[in-house]
Design a protein around this motif. Structure first.
Motif, mmCIF file in Angstrom:
data_model
loop_
_atom_site.group_PDB
_atom_site.id
_atom_site.type_symbol
_atom_site.label_atom_id
_atom_site.label_comp_id
_atom_site.label_asym_id
_atom_site.label_seq_id
_atom_site.Cartn_x
_atom_site.Cartn_y
_atom_site.Cartn_z
ATOM 1 N N SER A 1 12.593 2.633 -4.711
ATOM 2 C CA SER A 1 11.294 3.020 -4.314
ATOM 3 C C SER A 1 9.871 2.612 -4.094
ATOM 4 O O SER A 1 9.694 2.376 -3.402
ATOM 5 N N LYS B 1 9.256 -0.709 -5.508
ATOM 6 C CA LYS B 1 9.081 -1.566 -5.237
ATOM 7 C C LYS B 1 9.274 -1.723 -3.300
ATOM 8 O O LYS B 1 8.627 -2.466 -2.504
ATOM 9 N N GLN B 2 9.981 -0.884 -3.114
ATOM 10 C CA GLN B 2 9.968 -0.650 -1.570
ATOM 11 C C GLN B 2 8.811 -0.608 -0.832
ATOM 12 O O GLN B 2 8.300 -0.904 0.018
ATOM 13 N N ARG C 1 5.902 -2.607 1.585
ATOM 14 C CA ARG C 1 5.685 -2.415 2.724
ATOM 15 C C ARG C 1 4.357 -2.573 3.041
ATOM 16 O O ARG C 1 3.998 -2.839 3.981
ATOM 17 N N TYR D 1 11.347 -10.261 -1.651
ATOM 18 C CA TYR D 1 12.431 -8.614 -2.560
ATOM 19 C C TYR D 1 14.223 -8.950 -2.209
ATOM 20 O O TYR D 1 14.588 -8.317 -3.023
ATOM 21 N N LYS D 2 14.489 -9.275 -1.421
ATOM 22 C CA LYS D 2 16.095 -9.034 -1.613
ATOM 23 C C LYS D 2 16.172 -9.665 -2.921
ATOM 24 O O LYS D 2 17.603 -9.724 -3.159
ATOM 25 N N ALA E 1 20.018 0.890 -3.380
ATOM 26 C CA ALA E 1 19.323 -0.312 -2.875
ATOM 27 C C ALA E 1 19.640 -0.916 -1.656
ATOM 28 O O ALA E 1 19.254 -0.987 -0.907
ATOM 29 N N GLN F 1 18.195 0.724 1.484
ATOM 30 C CA GLN F 1 16.715 0.454 1.563
ATOM 31 C C GLN F 1 15.949 0.405 2.718
ATOM 32 O O GLN F 1 17.041 -0.375 3.645
ATOM 33 N N ILE G 1 12.914 -0.533 6.577
ATOM 34 C CA ILE G 1 11.948 -1.047 6.432
ATOM 35 C C ILE G 1 11.667 -0.408 8.077
ATOM 36 O O ILE G 1 11.498 -0.807 8.859
ATOM 37 N N ILE H 1 16.668 -3.263 4.960
ATOM 38 C CA ILE H 1 16.531 -4.353 4.445
ATOM 39 C C ILE H 1 17.482 -5.598 3.955
ATOM 40 O O ILE H 1 17.405 -6.717 4.792
#
Length: 386
Positions: A125, A127-128, A132, A160-161, A181, A184, A186, A191
């Motif tokens: 979370s 990292k997410q 953003r 990121y992926k 994961a 997740q 955006i 993602i």
């Protein structure tokens, strides 16, 4: 033939659990959220079909709370929420999870005890959120043209992926955090795109395959499988359209396993998925290792018994020395392929291989059936599928 005799000298320990009815099995989430006096704290289930309220309470001056609810049979996801501040929690069974936080920063600053997976989800979370922020900075940079900004955004998302896939999903595909994961977002967009992106579909398939093994009856695992299969169909349809050929979507065959595509000891590319229609043992092996010769002899016995009935062995050699591997396999009658990545193989991570040697049984529909630890009698298992 007993599987313990076939692949390990160690005995299988059997743990007898006391019989407890499902209604008595509970998990507990407790703790405190400071500076939230008179706020309503909700416990919500993040289900496949949406978010459902499970319980709620009004917090007092000390912020203490305690929730108890029926334990799930497979990993499930819940969240604690005050207004738009959310803490995600993973529940595997009957654990007690303790959460401490301060309002109104509880979504970013909180501690979790009693749930390792919830802490991993906390990492994801964070990292997410960082992703953003990075994308927002690019969008707000007036010095960048529309094209440059778009290219920069795509590069950041792909980086990121790659991080999430390699360090979380492929590393531990059977974990609840890996499932988390995959979904997740955006804004309102996933993602990972399981509908059109082939690399992302492989991530979904890796988790689906692992959940098939560890949680064979889990609805979430079956849902992942359906998503991955539909994604494979879409990719194949697009590929065929690009080749200017028309094809009916219903005619596209999708497999229920992650394909392994490697060169055999004769230099031919061999695909695991090409063996549909046969019962297959997917075997991971290091030649020359402890008890390797005895294992190969036992595999010969199985192959001799059942090959004529539709049984095949697809054996992945993980030796660093390819020449040694070739000399060891040149007289073997089954499919022998070599993975040059050895112990660092992506395939090992995708199939959640924790020790070598190990094997999986795949049925005639190209569906993963069982792994070695789930099989007591290998002969009976193969016969039941032929």
């Amino acid at each position: 033939m007993n599987i313990s005799k076939l692949f390990t000298a160690a005995g299988v320990a059997v743990i007898m659990l006391a019989a407890v009815s499902c209604t008595e099995k509970k998990f507990n989430i407790n703790g405190s959220i400071a500076q939230a006096n008179d706020s309503v704290l909700y416990l919500e289930n993040i289900g496949i079909d949406g978010i459902t309220a499970v319980d709620s309470l009004k917090l007092g001056e000390n912020g203490d709370f305690s929730f108890s609810h029926t334990a799930p049979e497979a990993p499930e996801f819940y969240r604690l929420r005050i207004s738009d501040q959310i803490i995600n929690i993973s529940i595997d069974s009957t654990e007690t999870v303790t959460v401490k936080a301060d309002y109104p920063t509880m979504a970013q600053q909180y501690t979790v005890e009693g749930s390792e997976e919830s802490n991993v989800i906390k990492e994801l979370s964070a990292k997410q959120m960082q992703l953003r922020e990075a994308l927002l900075k690019i969008e707000e940079n007036a010095a960048l043209s529309y094209q440059v900004a778009g290219d920069s955004i795509m590069k950041v998302i792909e980086a990121y992926k790659d991080d999430i896939k390699n360090n979380y999903i492929f590393k531990n595909p059977n974990k609840a955090s890996s499932y988390f994961a995959l979904f997740q977002t955006i804004g309102s967009y996933l993602i990972f795109n399981p509908r059109e992106n082939e690399a992302d579909i492989k991530a979904f398939a890796a988790v689906a395959t692992s959940w098939d093994v560890y949680y064979p009856e889990a609805v979430r695992g079956k849902n992942l499988h359906n998503i991955a299969i539909e994604g494979m169909k879409n990719i194949r349809l697009m590929q065929n359209k690009q080749a200017a050929s028309s094809i009916d979507l219903s005619q596209i065959e999708a497999t229920n396993i992650i394909n392994v595509s490697l060169l055999d000891n004769k230099g031919n590319l061999r695909n695991l998925t090409d063996l549909k229609g046969k019962v297959v043992m997917l075997d991971f092996h290091i030649y020359g290792g402890e008890a390797s010769t005895k294992r190969i002899m036992l595999l010969r016995e199985l192959y001799s018994k059942y090959n004529s009935q539709g049984f095949e062995i697809y054996q992945v050699g993980l030796n660093d020395d390819e020449h040694f591997w070739k000399t060891q396999t040149e007289a073997l009658p089954w499919i022998c392929v070599h993975d040059k990545q050895g112990a660092n193989s992506v395939t090992l991570r995708q199939y959640n291989v924790q020790s070598i040697p190990t094997f999986f049984i795949i049925d005639k529909t190209n569906t993963l059936h069982k792994r070695d630890l789930q099989i007591e009698d290998i002969d009976a298992e193969i016969k039941s599928l032929l």
